[in-house]
Enzyme design. Structure first.
Site, PDB file in Angstrom:
ATOM      1  CB  THR A 217      -0.991   0.020   1.188  1.00 42.66           C
ATOM      2  OG1 THR A 217      -1.740   1.231   1.156  1.00 42.66           O
ATOM      3  CG2 THR A 217      -0.278  -0.078   2.520  1.00 42.66           C
ATOM      4  NE  ARG A 218       0.420   5.697  -4.526  1.00 45.97           N
ATOM      5  CZ  ARG A 218      -0.632   5.895  -5.327  1.00 45.97           C
ATOM      6  NH1 ARG A 218      -1.144   4.899  -6.024  1.00 45.97           N
ATOM      7  NH2 ARG A 218      -1.160   7.084  -5.448  1.00 45.97           N
ATOM      8  CG  HIS A 222      -9.110   4.737   4.695  1.00 46.09           C
ATOM      9  ND1 HIS A 222      -8.995   5.619   5.748  1.00 46.09           N
ATOM     10  CD2 HIS A 222      -8.535   5.346   3.632  1.00 46.09           C
ATOM     11  CE1 HIS A 222      -8.383   6.718   5.335  1.00 46.09           C
ATOM     12  NE2 HIS A 222      -8.085   6.571   4.051  1.00 46.09           N
ATOM     13  CG  HIS A 225      -7.304  -0.308   2.533  1.00 47.92           C
ATOM     14  ND1 HIS A 225      -7.322   1.010   2.898  1.00 47.92           N
ATOM     15  CD2 HIS A 225      -7.299  -0.343   1.184  1.00 47.92           C
ATOM     16  CE1 HIS A 225      -7.344   1.754   1.821  1.00 47.92           C
ATOM     17  NE2 HIS A 225      -7.332   0.959   0.763  1.00 47.92           N
ATOM     18  NE  ARG A 312     -11.163   0.121  -9.466  1.00 50.71           N
ATOM     19  CZ  ARG A 312     -12.176   0.660 -10.122  1.00 50.71           C
ATOM     20  NH1 ARG A 312     -13.401   0.378  -9.770  1.00 50.71           N
ATOM     21  NH2 ARG A 312     -11.970   1.472 -11.130  1.00 50.71           N
ATOM     22  N   GLY A 424       4.040  47.701  -1.656  1.00 46.29           N
ATOM     23  CA  GLY A 424       3.620  49.018  -2.141  1.00 46.29           C
ATOM     24  C   GLY A 424       4.685  50.046  -1.800  1.00 46.29           C
ATOM     25  N   GLY A 429       0.782  52.894   3.041  1.00 45.26           N
ATOM     26  CA  GLY A 429      -0.152  52.483   4.106  1.00 45.26           C
ATOM     27  C   GLY A 429      -0.038  51.011   4.485  1.00 45.26           C
TER      28      GLY A 429
HETATM   29  P1  ADP Z   1       4.104  52.086   4.619  1.00 45.16           P
HETATM   30  O1  ADP Z   1       4.145  51.002   5.656  1.00 45.16           O
HETATM   31  O2  ADP Z   1       3.451  51.640   3.358  1.00 45.16           O
HETATM   32  O3  ADP Z   1       5.390  52.768   4.400  1.00 45.16           O
HETATM   33  P2  ADP Z   1       2.665  53.553   6.630  1.00 45.16           P
HETATM   34  O4  ADP Z   1       1.477  52.743   6.966  1.00 45.16           O
HETATM   35  O5  ADP Z   1       3.842  53.458   7.563  1.00 45.16           O
HETATM   36  O6  ADP Z   1       3.127  53.204   5.160  1.00 45.16           O
HETATM   37  O7  ADP Z   1       2.303  55.044   6.464  1.00 45.16           O
HETATM   38  C1  ADP Z   1       1.188  55.466   5.763  1.00 45.16           C
HETATM   39  C2  ADP Z   1       0.758  56.821   6.327  1.00 45.16           C
HETATM   40  O8  ADP Z   1      -0.300  57.306   5.535  1.00 45.16           O
HETATM   41  C3  ADP Z   1       0.236  56.715   7.749  1.00 45.16           C
HETATM   42  O9  ADP Z   1       0.642  57.841   8.464  1.00 45.16           O
HETATM   43  C4  ADP Z   1      -1.271  56.694   7.548  1.00 45.16           C
HETATM   44  O10 ADP Z   1      -1.964  57.200   8.676  1.00 45.16           O
HETATM   45  C5  ADP Z   1      -1.451  57.571   6.340  1.00 45.16           C
HETATM   46  N1  ADP Z   1      -2.658  57.321   5.542  1.00 45.16           N
HETATM   47  C6  ADP Z   1      -3.530  58.266   5.129  1.00 45.16           C
HETATM   48  N2  ADP Z   1      -4.526  57.718   4.408  1.00 45.16           N
HETATM   49  C7  ADP Z   1      -4.301  56.409   4.369  1.00 45.16           C
HETATM   50  C8  ADP Z   1      -4.971  55.312   3.767  1.00 45.16           C
HETATM   51  N3  ADP Z   1      -6.127  55.470   3.081  1.00 45.16           N
HETATM   52  N4  ADP Z   1      -4.447  54.098   3.901  1.00 45.16           N
HETATM   53  C9  ADP Z   1      -3.292  53.924   4.582  1.00 45.16           C
HETATM   54  N5  ADP Z   1      -2.613  54.903   5.174  1.00 45.16           N
HETATM   55  C10 ADP Z   1      -3.104  56.173   5.081  1.00 45.16           C
END
Ligand code: ADP
Ligand code: ADP
Length: 610
Positions: A217-218, A222, A225, A312, A424, A429
């Site tokens: 078996t591999r 159950h 078997h 089988r 990003g 943010g």
């Molecule tokens: P990252 O980690 O991408 O460098 P941060 O989260 O440290 O960015 O910083 C983003 C800044 O932008 C924070 O001061 C935050 O409060 C502000 N900010 C304003 N609007 C937004 C938004 N819609 N989404 C995220 N951050 C925002």
């Protein structure tokens, strides 16, 4: 064939009848070919080890290590070496070695050309960790043909067949010659269950039944078997050799650590201990259907079995690229039956066993009337409808001990690891959204590690700068840690600019694509620069920072990210909730119930109002 008498087909017939006379006096059937091949040097001395240390080495693949172990311990008797050209050709065309013995699978040692590969030279065979396994004298070097090998052994060259894909990577030359085995490959797991043919035979002798039924078996074991193996034990008044393949099986199979735990649970709790022997077979399967089944039978005879259960689809890897099965369901049974007498193994050809819920019992499909209602579960149903959803497998299908072991290995999705990877521009943010998401995950019952780029750079990646190389190193470190967390079932949020697509993909591959959620925090450069919460953009514009993403270095926008968050028009909280929704839809979290909908809360409310 060194150790074998080297007689032709005629003599071979005589040999078999002698053998039959021999078995009448001993309890177990004799090994195929009369005696077990044993390639081990008795008490290898220092001189030999020293000699081996000075030889050119060939490092064996995982498959070759398995083959060598089975050959050296006699599981492939009467084969005593990797096949030379004459045996190889004969096996492909006639399913036999040149001395007439059946052998349906080619066992070859393929290598690439190199200084080690010279006729009449001794070489050291080593495993992947360079441990010495054996010394081999190269008596033959020959080229082999991929299309011939695939056609004859597997009956297909479809790359969907797992072995076809692998064969493309094999060395172009085969080498053959006598072998002096020095060490058995090391295994640290389940050592007491890794029995050689000789050890298996002596255990079986103690159990004292002439009829030994092998079960290959591999898969986890159950109820179906259990049922068919118990029927076989009873019908033949024999003992079951539960003999799972633990070398290489089909990619994607349940790992052998988990499987062996299920076999142990079954053997100790559900079988009469005098009627079962569990022994692990370090077999590298070829998944060659009928030929493989015949090979399995021959191997099991060497371990002392005289019967073998062949159901089988024995050793059938499933569907080819046309959606057709590689082998017909009962071809394997038929081929072993054809050679049953010669190989000394009686085939117990069970049909598929199915469960009849009304009668709470299993029966062979062919013995049922058309009206009978039966149920069964496929492997994918087990995974998708039960394990992934955290639903316990039903007792008619598997014993609770087995269900528990499988649940440990395959926790439901919401208990599996997950990595949310924010990428990003700086100030888009990522950190803000990641921090909110962390709290939301904790609220919903998941433990979280946050690997924030800024924070990671103060310890794990201290000293790294912002050159492309350093940034890649930083991201790969984060990816590595994330992968470890995910492997252990944790949730990890990574928030780093991670500007390069290829490096993000590396992280995805490290973590595993089913557990990696790439989230693009999308805010245009102008917005980020305006926010400039850390004063970085200003510095970059003044030229005080080099390689600054968006200003003096690229940001490669994700393609195919799992989520894109609009970090301008949506608040960080809204965005964190979008990620949470995504994770819930993917089954990676279970949202907590709102307080108002919980029955206890409702009742309490009513009570208070009265
Ligand atoms: P990252 O980690 O991408 O460098 P941060 O989260 O440290 O960015 O910083 C983003 C800044 O932008 C924070 O001061 C935050 O409060 C502000 N900010 C304003 N609007 C937004 C938004 N819609 N989404 C995220 N951050 C925002
Ligand atoms: P990455 O390693 O992908 O560039 P990190 O998130 O680790 O991303 O970067 C950490 C912090 O360093 C971020 O807040 C970012 O603003 C800042 N940073 C990014 N590029 C530079 C740079 N060239 N020089 C100095 N700081 C930078």
């Amino acid at each position: 064939m060194g150790a074998s008498p080297g007689h032709g087909h005629q003599d071979y017939q005589v040999n078999i009848s002698n053998q039959k006379r021999e078995t009448a006096s001993t309890k177990l059937i004799s090994p195929y070919g009369g005696e077990l091949v044993d390639l081990f040097v008795k008490e290898p001395n220092e001189q030999l080890i020293d000699y081996a240390g000075r030889l050119q080495s060939v490092q064996l693949s995982e498959r070759q290590v398995c083959d060598l172990e089975l050959m050296a311990t006699g599981a492939f008797s009467p084969l005593d070496r990797f096949m030379g050209q004459a045996d190889h050709t004969s096996v492909l065309h006639d399913l036999r070695l040149t001395n007439g013995y059946l052998f349906p699978i080619s066992i070859t040692l393929s290598v690439g050309p190199g200084p080690a590969i010279q006729l009449d030279q001794d070489i050291a065979l080593r495993d992947s960790k360079n441990e010495l396994l054996a010394i081999m004298t190269i008596e033959e070097v020959y080229e082999w043909d991929l299309s011939e090998e695939t056609q004859f052994i597997l009956g297909t060259d479809d790359p969907r067949h797992p072995l076809v894909a692998e064969m493309h990577r094999w060395g172009k030359l085969n080498i053959s010659g006598p072998i002096q085995a020095i060490n058995r490959p090391r295994h640290y797991d389940f050592q007491e269950l890794r029995l050689t043919p000789e050890q298996t035979r002596s255990r079986l002798e103690v159990l004292g039944h002439k009829n030994v039924i092998a079960f290959q078996t591999r898969n986890p074991l159950h109820r179906a078997h259990e049922e068919l193996t118990k029927r076989a034990i009873q019908e033949l008044d024999g003992v079951l050799l539960l003999h799972p393949a633990v070398g290489m099986t089909k990619p994607g199979d349940v790992d052998h650590y988990t499987r062996v735990r299920t076999y142990m649970a079954m053997a100790t709790r559900y079988y009469d201990s005098n009627r079962i022997l569990l022994s692990l077979l370090p077999l590298a399967m070829r998944l060659a259907g009928p030929r493989e089944a015949l090979w399995h039978a021959l191997i099991r005879r060497n371990y002392g079995a005289n019967h073998m259960i062949i159901g089988r689809d024995h050793a059938n890897p499933g569907m080819n690229s046309m959606g057709q099965p590689f082998y017909q369901s009962y071809d394997a049974q038929a081929l072993v039956e054809q050679f049953s007498e010669e190989v000394g193994i009686n085939v117990l050809a069970f049909d598929e066993l199915v469960y009849i819920p009304e009668e709470d019992r299993y029966e062979e499909l062919s013995k049922l009337s058309a009206q009978s209602r039966t149920i069964s579960l496929s492997g994918s149903q087990v995974r998708e409808e039960y394990l992934q959803r955290g639903k316990t497998l039903p007792e008619w299908f598997t014993r609770p001990e087995v269900a528990e072991i499988l649940e440990e290995t395959y926790p439901p999705r919401y208990k599996q690891g997950v990595c949310v990877w924010f990428t990003g521009l700086s100030c888009a943010g990522k950190s803000t959204t990641a921090e909110i998401l962390t709290e939301l995950l904790l609220e919903n019952g998941r433990q979280v590690t946050l690997l924030d780029g800024d924070v990671v750079r103060t310890h794990l990646s201290q000293g790294l700068g912002f050159s492309k190389e350093d940034r890649d190193t930083n991201i790969r470190r984060i990816g590595y840690v994330a992968a470890e967390i995910v492997r252990h079932g944790g949730a990890v949020i990574c928030a780093a600019v991670s500007p390069y697509r290829a490096t993000r993909n590396d992280a995805r591959n490290m973590v595993g694509k089913d557990h990696f959620i790439e989230v693009f925090v999308d805010a245009p450069l102008e917005v980020c620069e305006q926010r400039d919460s850390k004063g970085m953009y200003a510095k970059a514009r003044r030229g005080e920072l080099t390689n600054f993403t968006g200003i003096s270095d690229v940001y490669e926008i994700p393609q195919g990210a799992e989520l894109v968050l609009d970090a301008v028009n949506r608040t960080p909280e809204e965005n964190a909730l979008l990620v949470l929704d995504y994770l819930e839809r993917a089954g990676l979290i279970r949202r907590r119930e709102p307080m108002e909908t919980s029955p206890a809360y409702k009742n309490q409310g009513r009570y208070c109002l009265q």
